[in-house]
Design a protein around this motif. Structure first.
Motif, PDB file in Angstrom:
ATOM      1  N   PHE A 234      20.434  21.524   9.040  1.00 15.59           N
ATOM      2  CA  PHE A 234      19.113  21.051   9.449  1.00 15.59           C
ATOM      3  C   PHE A 234      18.079  21.618   8.488  1.00 15.59           C
ATOM      4  CE2 PHE A 234      20.507  24.604  12.079  1.00 15.59           C
ATOM      5  CZ  PHE A 234      19.518  25.550  11.854  1.00 15.59           C
ATOM      6  N   GLY A 235      16.911  21.018   8.531  1.00 18.16           N
ATOM      7  CA  GLY A 235      15.878  21.427   7.593  1.00 18.16           C
ATOM      8  C   GLY A 235      15.853  20.531   6.365  1.00 18.16           C
ATOM      9  N   PRO A 236      14.997  20.842   5.394  1.00 16.63           N
ATOM     10  CA  PRO A 236      14.816  19.986   4.211  1.00 16.63           C
ATOM     11  C   PRO A 236      16.084  19.771   3.397  1.00 16.63           C
ATOM     12  CG  PRO A 236      13.057  21.618   4.363  1.00 16.63           C
ATOM     13  CD  PRO A 236      14.076  21.998   5.389  1.00 16.63           C
ATOM     14  N   SER A 237      17.027  20.718   3.466  1.00 14.64           N
ATOM     15  CA  SER A 237      18.245  20.582   2.656  1.00 14.64           C
ATOM     16  C   SER A 237      19.332  19.761   3.337  1.00 14.64           C
ATOM     17  CB  SER A 237      18.799  21.974   2.320  1.00 14.64           C
ATOM     18  OG  SER A 237      19.070  22.714   3.502  1.00 14.64           O
ATOM     19  N   MET A 238      19.073  19.274   4.561  1.00 19.69           N
ATOM     20  CA  MET A 238      20.069  18.469   5.264  1.00 19.69           C
ATOM     21  C   MET A 238      20.343  17.183   4.479  1.00 19.69           C
ATOM     22  SD  MET A 238      19.938  16.854   9.093  1.00 19.69           S
ATOM     23  CE  MET A 238      21.353  16.034   9.814  1.00 19.69           C
ATOM     24  N   ARG A 239      21.620  16.842   4.362  1.00 19.67           N
ATOM     25  CA  ARG A 239      22.028  15.683   3.567  1.00 19.67           C
ATOM     26  C   ARG A 239      22.120  14.420   4.422  1.00 19.67           C
ATOM     27  NH1 ARG A 239      27.486  18.025   1.231  1.00 19.67           N
ATOM     28  NH2 ARG A 239      27.656  18.465   3.459  1.00 19.67           N
ATOM     29  N   GLU A 240      21.113  14.112   5.174  1.00 20.46           N
ATOM     30  CA  GLU A 240      20.966  12.925   6.004  1.00 20.46           C
ATOM     31  C   GLU A 240      21.792  12.974   7.281  1.00 20.46           C
ATOM     32  OE1 GLU A 240      22.310   9.685   3.536  1.00 20.46           O
ATOM     33  OE2 GLU A 240      24.332   9.733   4.365  1.00 20.46           O
ATOM     34  N   LEU A 241      21.354  12.176   8.242  1.00 24.92           N
ATOM     35  CA  LEU A 241      22.071  11.955   9.494  1.00 24.92           C
ATOM     36  C   LEU A 241      22.327  10.462   9.592  1.00 24.92           C
ATOM     37  CD1 LEU A 241      21.307  13.523  12.946  1.00 24.92           C
ATOM     38  CD2 LEU A 241      21.698  11.074  12.753  1.00 24.92           C
ATOM     39  N   LEU A 242      23.564  10.077   9.791  1.00 21.99           N
ATOM     40  CA  LEU A 242      23.960   8.674   9.828  1.00 21.99           C
ATOM     41  C   LEU A 242      24.336   8.295  11.251  1.00 21.99           C
ATOM     42  CD1 LEU A 242      24.596   6.144   8.054  1.00 21.99           C
ATOM     43  CD2 LEU A 242      26.948   6.985   7.911  1.00 21.99           C
ATOM     44  N   VAL A 243      23.739   7.197  11.765  1.00 20.64           N
ATOM     45  CA  VAL A 243      24.034   6.689  13.104  1.00 20.64           C
ATOM     46  C   VAL A 243      24.643   5.299  12.954  1.00 20.64           C
ATOM     47  CG1 VAL A 243      23.125   6.227  15.407  1.00 20.64           C
ATOM     48  CG2 VAL A 243      22.017   7.945  13.960  1.00 20.64           C
ATOM     49  N   GLU A 244      25.836   5.079  13.532  1.00 17.26           N
ATOM     50  CA  GLU A 244      26.545   3.811  13.390  1.00 17.26           C
ATOM     51  C   GLU A 244      26.959   3.274  14.749  1.00 17.26           C
ATOM     52  OE1 GLU A 244      28.919   3.975   9.272  1.00 17.26           O
ATOM     53  OE2 GLU A 244      29.473   5.597  10.633  1.00 17.26           O
ATOM     54  N   SER A 245      26.662   1.984  15.003  1.00 17.41           N
ATOM     55  CA  SER A 245      27.055   1.346  16.250  1.00 17.41           C
ATOM     56  C   SER A 245      26.903  -0.166  16.122  1.00 17.41           C
ATOM     57  CB  SER A 245      26.199   1.843  17.416  1.00 17.41           C
ATOM     58  OG  SER A 245      26.556   1.196  18.616  1.00 17.41           O
ATOM     59  N   SER A 246      27.902  -0.881  16.657  1.00 13.73           N
ATOM     60  CA  SER A 246      27.854  -2.358  16.717  1.00 13.73           C
ATOM     61  C   SER A 246      27.522  -2.983  15.370  1.00 13.73           C
ATOM     62  CB  SER A 246      26.820  -2.804  17.766  1.00 13.73           C
ATOM     63  OG  SER A 246      27.126  -2.246  19.026  1.00 13.73           O
ATOM     64  N   GLY A 247      28.127  -2.457  14.329  1.00 13.08           N
ATOM     65  CA  GLY A 247      27.939  -3.034  13.006  1.00 13.08           C
ATOM     66  C   GLY A 247      26.669  -2.616  12.313  1.00 13.08           C
ATOM     67  N   ARG A 248      25.839  -1.798  12.973  1.00 12.57           N
ATOM     68  CA  ARG A 248      24.598  -1.329  12.357  1.00 12.57           C
ATOM     69  C   ARG A 248      24.752   0.111  11.875  1.00 12.57           C
ATOM     70  NH1 ARG A 248      22.822  -3.553  17.106  1.00 12.57           N
ATOM     71  NH2 ARG A 248      22.376  -1.476  17.948  1.00 12.57           N
ATOM     72  N   SER A 249      24.097   0.413  10.775  1.00 10.25           N
ATOM     73  CA  SER A 249      24.135   1.760  10.227  1.00 10.25           C
ATOM     74  C   SER A 249      22.722   2.183   9.849  1.00 10.25           C
ATOM     75  CB  SER A 249      25.046   1.802   8.991  1.00 10.25           C
ATOM     76  OG  SER A 249      25.079   3.095   8.442  1.00 10.25           O
ATOM     77  N   THR A 250      22.290   3.356  10.364  1.00 10.09           N
ATOM     78  CA  THR A 250      20.939   3.847  10.106  1.00 10.09           C
ATOM     79  C   THR A 250      21.014   5.242   9.495  1.00 10.09           C
ATOM     80  OG1 THR A 250      20.103   2.626  12.032  1.00 10.09           O
ATOM     81  CG2 THR A 250      18.685   4.353  11.109  1.00 10.09           C
ATOM     82  N   GLU A 251      20.382   5.431   8.343  1.00  6.60           N
ATOM     83  CA  GLU A 251      20.314   6.736   7.695  1.00  6.60           C
ATOM     84  C   GLU A 251      18.954   7.361   7.973  1.00  6.60           C
ATOM     85  OE1 GLU A 251      21.206   6.589   3.561  1.00  6.60           O
ATOM     86  OE2 GLU A 251      23.084   5.486   3.836  1.00  6.60           O
ATOM     87  N   LEU A 252      18.966   8.613   8.419  1.00 10.07           N
ATOM     88  CA  LEU A 252      17.735   9.318   8.751  1.00 10.07           C
ATOM     89  C   LEU A 252      17.657  10.631   7.996  1.00 10.07           C
ATOM     90  CD1 LEU A 252      17.834   8.776  12.622  1.00 10.07           C
ATOM     91  CD2 LEU A 252      16.327   7.595  11.008  1.00 10.07           C
ATOM     92  N   GLU A 253      16.453  10.983   7.556  1.00  9.71           N
ATOM     93  CA  GLU A 253      16.210  12.280   6.945  1.00  9.71           C
ATOM     94  C   GLU A 253      15.739  13.257   8.025  1.00  9.71           C
ATOM     95  OE1 GLU A 253      16.946  12.821   3.821  1.00  9.71           O
ATOM     96  OE2 GLU A 253      17.468  10.710   3.481  1.00  9.71           O
ATOM     97  N   TRP A 254      15.887  14.556   7.751  1.00 11.89           N
ATOM     98  CA  TRP A 254      15.558  15.555   8.763  1.00 11.89           C
ATOM     99  C   TRP A 254      14.104  15.454   9.225  1.00 11.89           C
ATOM    100  CZ3 TRP A 254      17.582  18.218  12.377  1.00 11.89           C
ATOM    101  CH2 TRP A 254      16.859  19.243  12.976  1.00 11.89           C
ATOM    102  N   GLU A 255      13.183  15.190   8.308  1.00  9.92           N
ATOM    103  CA  GLU A 255      11.774  15.161   8.682  1.00  9.92           C
ATOM    104  C   GLU A 255      11.432  14.002   9.621  1.00  9.92           C
ATOM    105  OE1 GLU A 255      12.111  13.663   4.361  1.00  9.92           O
ATOM    106  OE2 GLU A 255      12.894  15.306   5.587  1.00  9.92           O
ATOM    107  N   GLN A 256      12.337  13.033   9.773  1.00  8.85           N
ATOM    108  CA  GLN A 256      12.102  11.926  10.700  1.00  8.85           C
ATOM    109  C   GLN A 256      12.539  12.252  12.133  1.00  8.85           C
ATOM    110  OE1 GLN A 256      14.371   9.138   7.782  1.00  8.85           O
ATOM    111  NE2 GLN A 256      13.080   7.797   9.024  1.00  8.85           N
ATOM    112  N   ILE A 257      13.355  13.289  12.299  1.00  6.87           N
ATOM    113  CA  ILE A 257      14.042  13.515  13.577  1.00  6.87           C
ATOM    114  C   ILE A 257      13.221  14.405  14.498  1.00  6.87           C
ATOM    115  CG2 ILE A 257      16.117  14.473  14.644  1.00  6.87           C
ATOM    116  CD1 ILE A 257      17.551  13.800  11.967  1.00  6.87           C
TER     117      ILE A 257
END
Length: 432
Positions: free
Chosen positions: A145-168
Motif C-alpha cells: 500500500f502507499g505510493p509504491s503499490m503496483r496497482e490493484l486489479l479487480v476482475e468480474s464478469s469479463g470486466r477488468s479495472t486497474e486502480l492506483e493506491w491514491e484512488q482507493i
C-alpha cells in the motif's frame, strides 16, 4: 469399452457437473473496492500484482503499544528510559529516545483471509479491520500500500479495472458469490531449493507472476525472444544465469536474458496454507514443478485471529500457562513468526505453530500443527535478540492462589512453549 465401465464414466461425469466449478476458485480474494470519487468495483482482486489468494500476505509495519514497552521495562528489571541531553545557551534539554533494545515500530503482516476491511488512513498507512472485529494499524515498509503499490486489479464478469493506491478509499472482503469464475487460474506448485528441501503452495514467481496467464519471457539458445504463458509451463530448473523450461507439451527450452529466468530474479514466494509464507532466493532455487491449485482454503477457513494461549517451560523446569505475548509484541494467532533456515526465509503464522523450542546455542526449533519442523535463526523472534515472553494468567485473579498475574520469561530463561489449539483458549474480541 465394457458397458459397466461406461456407466461408471457417465456417473463420474454427472457428479462432476453437479459440483459447482466456482468451488475450484474458493481460495481467490474477492472484495468490493470503494474509490475516493464514489465508485464501487466488485470482483476477484489481484493486490500489488503478487497477492491473489486468501493465504497470501499483506505486509507492513505496525506500532507496538507504549504499554508493552512500559511492561517490559518494569518486568525486565529496568526502569530507566533511554534519554538524550544537550546543553543549549545555558539550558539543559532532555528527551526520551527510542530504546534500541525495544523498537516501537516492527515489521508485521497477515494473511488476506484474516481481514474484513482495509481502510486507507493516509498516503502511506492503513487501518485493518480483522474478521474478529479487532483493528490494527499498518504503515509503509512494503509495496502492498502507499505510493509504491503496483496497482490493484479487480476482475468480474469479463470486466477488468486497474486502480492506483491514491484512488482507493477502502476495500471490503468477502467470499466470492456462487457461480463467479476468474479469467485465469492461480499458479500452484512445489519448489525445491539447492539443499533438496521442498515447499508446496500458491506461487509468486519473481515476486510478479502469480496467474497462469502471466508471461515468462527470455531468449532461447538461438537468440529468439520467447513469451510463454505460465500456464503452459510444467517445470522450471534454475541455473546461475539461465533456466531449463519444460512446457506442458514436453518440449524443453533453455532460456536466458531476463530476470524471469536468470540473474536479477527477485525470488519465489510460496504461500503454504499450513505454514504461512516461504521465500526462496534465486541463488538457493533449484526447481519448481507446477500443478493444479486446490480449492481451499476459502474465506470461511479464517476467523480473524484469537489470543495466543499456551504453556511456557523455563530452563529450570518451571511451567507457566496463560496468554502469551511473544517477543513482547506478538500476541495473536494471525501474527507472523519470522526466521531463516539455511538462507530460506520463513513467515510462519502463529496459529499454525504447535511448539517452539530454544536452540542450545542459537535459533529455535519450530514445530507446526501438521508435524513439520524447521530450525530457524537470524531473527529476533527466534534468537538472542528476542525481548522475552510475557505470560498472563487468563483469569482476573491471577490463576492459582498466590500466583502472580504476569510472568516475564527472558530468552535466556526460556526453554519451550506449547501453544493450545484454537477453542481451548480465549478468543480475541477487542482492539489493540
Amino acid at each position: 469399452m465394457p458397458r459397466h465401465h461406461a456407466r461408471l464414466w457417465l456417473l463420474w461425469g454427472l457428479c462432476s457437473l453437479a459440483t459447482p466449478l466456482y468451488a475450484q476458485d474458493a481460495h481467490r480474494i474477492w472484495g468490493r473496492v470503494h474509490t475516493k470519487d464514489g465508485e464501487v468495483h466488485e470482483g476477484f482482486i489481484r493486490w500489488d500484482r503478487n497477492e491473489a489468494s486468501w493465504v497470501d500476505q499483506l505486509d507492513g509495519t505496525k506500532g507496538v503499544p507504549q504499554e508493552h514497552y512500559d511492561t517490559w521495562l518494569a518486568l525486565h528489571g529496568d526502569t530507566d528510559r533511554p534519554t538524550r541531553t544537550i546543553q543549549l545557551r545555558g539550558y539543559r534539554v532532555s528527551w526520551d529516545e527510542e530504546d534500541p533494545d525495544f523498537p516501537l515500530n516492527v515489521t508485521s503482516g497477515l494473511r488476506f483471509g484474516q481481514i474484513a476491511e482495509i481502510v486507507a488512513a493516509d498516503e502511506d498507512s492503513v487501518d485493518v479491520v480483522l474478521r474478529s472485529g479487532a483493528r490494527i494499524g499498518l504503515s509503509g515498509g512494503s509495496t502492498d500500500f502507499g505510493p509504491s503499490m503496483r496497482e490493484l486489479l479487480v476482475e468480474s464478469s469479463g470486466r477488468s479495472t486497474e486502480l492506483e493506491w491514491e484512488q482507493i478509499e477502502r476495500v471490503e472482503f468477502s467470499a466470492a458469490p456462487a457461480g463467479e469464475r476468474p479469467p485465469a487460474s492461480r499458479l500452484y506448485g512445489t519448489v525445491e531449493d539447492d539443499r533438496g528441501r521442498s515447499f508446496t503452495g500458491f506461487i509468486s514467481w519473481d515476486l510478479d507472476e502469480v496467474m497462469t496467464t502471466d508471461i515468462l519471457d527470455g531468449r532461447d539458445e538461438g537468440g529468439d525472444d520467447r513469451d510463454i504463458p505460465m500456464g503452459d509451463i510444467r517445470s522450471i530448473e534454475g541455473h546461475r544465469r539461465s533456466s531449463t523450461v519444460t512446457l506442458a507439451s514436453g518440449r524443453t527450452l533453455e532460456l536466458s536474458g531476463s530476470n524471469d529466468v536468470g540473474r536479477g530474479h527477485r525470488g519465489v514466494q510460496i504461500s503454504d496454507p499450513g505454514l504461512g509464507m516461504v521465500e526462496v532466493e534465486w541463488d538457493e532455487f533449484a526447481r519448481i514443478e507446477f500443478s493444479a491449485a486446490p480449492a481451499e482454503p476459502g474465506y470461511d477457513a479464517f476467523d480473524g485471529g484469537h489470543r495466543l494461549v499456551g504453556t511456557v517451560t523455563t530452563q529450570a523446569g518451571e511451567e507457566v500457562s496463560g496468554l502469551i505475548r511473544w517477543d513482547m509484541d506478538e500476541e495473536s494467532s494471525w501474527e507472523l513468526l519470522n526466521g531463516v533456515s539455511e538462507k530460506v526465509s520463513f513467515d510462519i503464522e502463529f496459529g499454525q505453530i504447535a511448539r517452539i523450542e530454544r536452540g542450545e546455542v542459537f535459533g529455535a526449533r519450530v514445530t507446526l500443527l501438521d508435524g513439520r519442523t524447521f530450525e530457524l535463526d537470524d531473527s529476533n523472534d527466534v534468537d538472542w535478540d528476542n525481548k522475552g515472553i510475557l505470560v498472563t494468567a487468563e483469569d482476573a485473579e491471577g490463576g492459582e492462589a498466590g500466583a502472580p498475574a504476569q510472568r516475564y520469561v527472558s530468552w535466556e530463561e526460556f526453554k519451550e512453549v506449547r501453544f493450545q489449539q484454537h477453542g481451548s483458549g480465549r478468543a480475541e474480541t477487542g482492539g489493540r
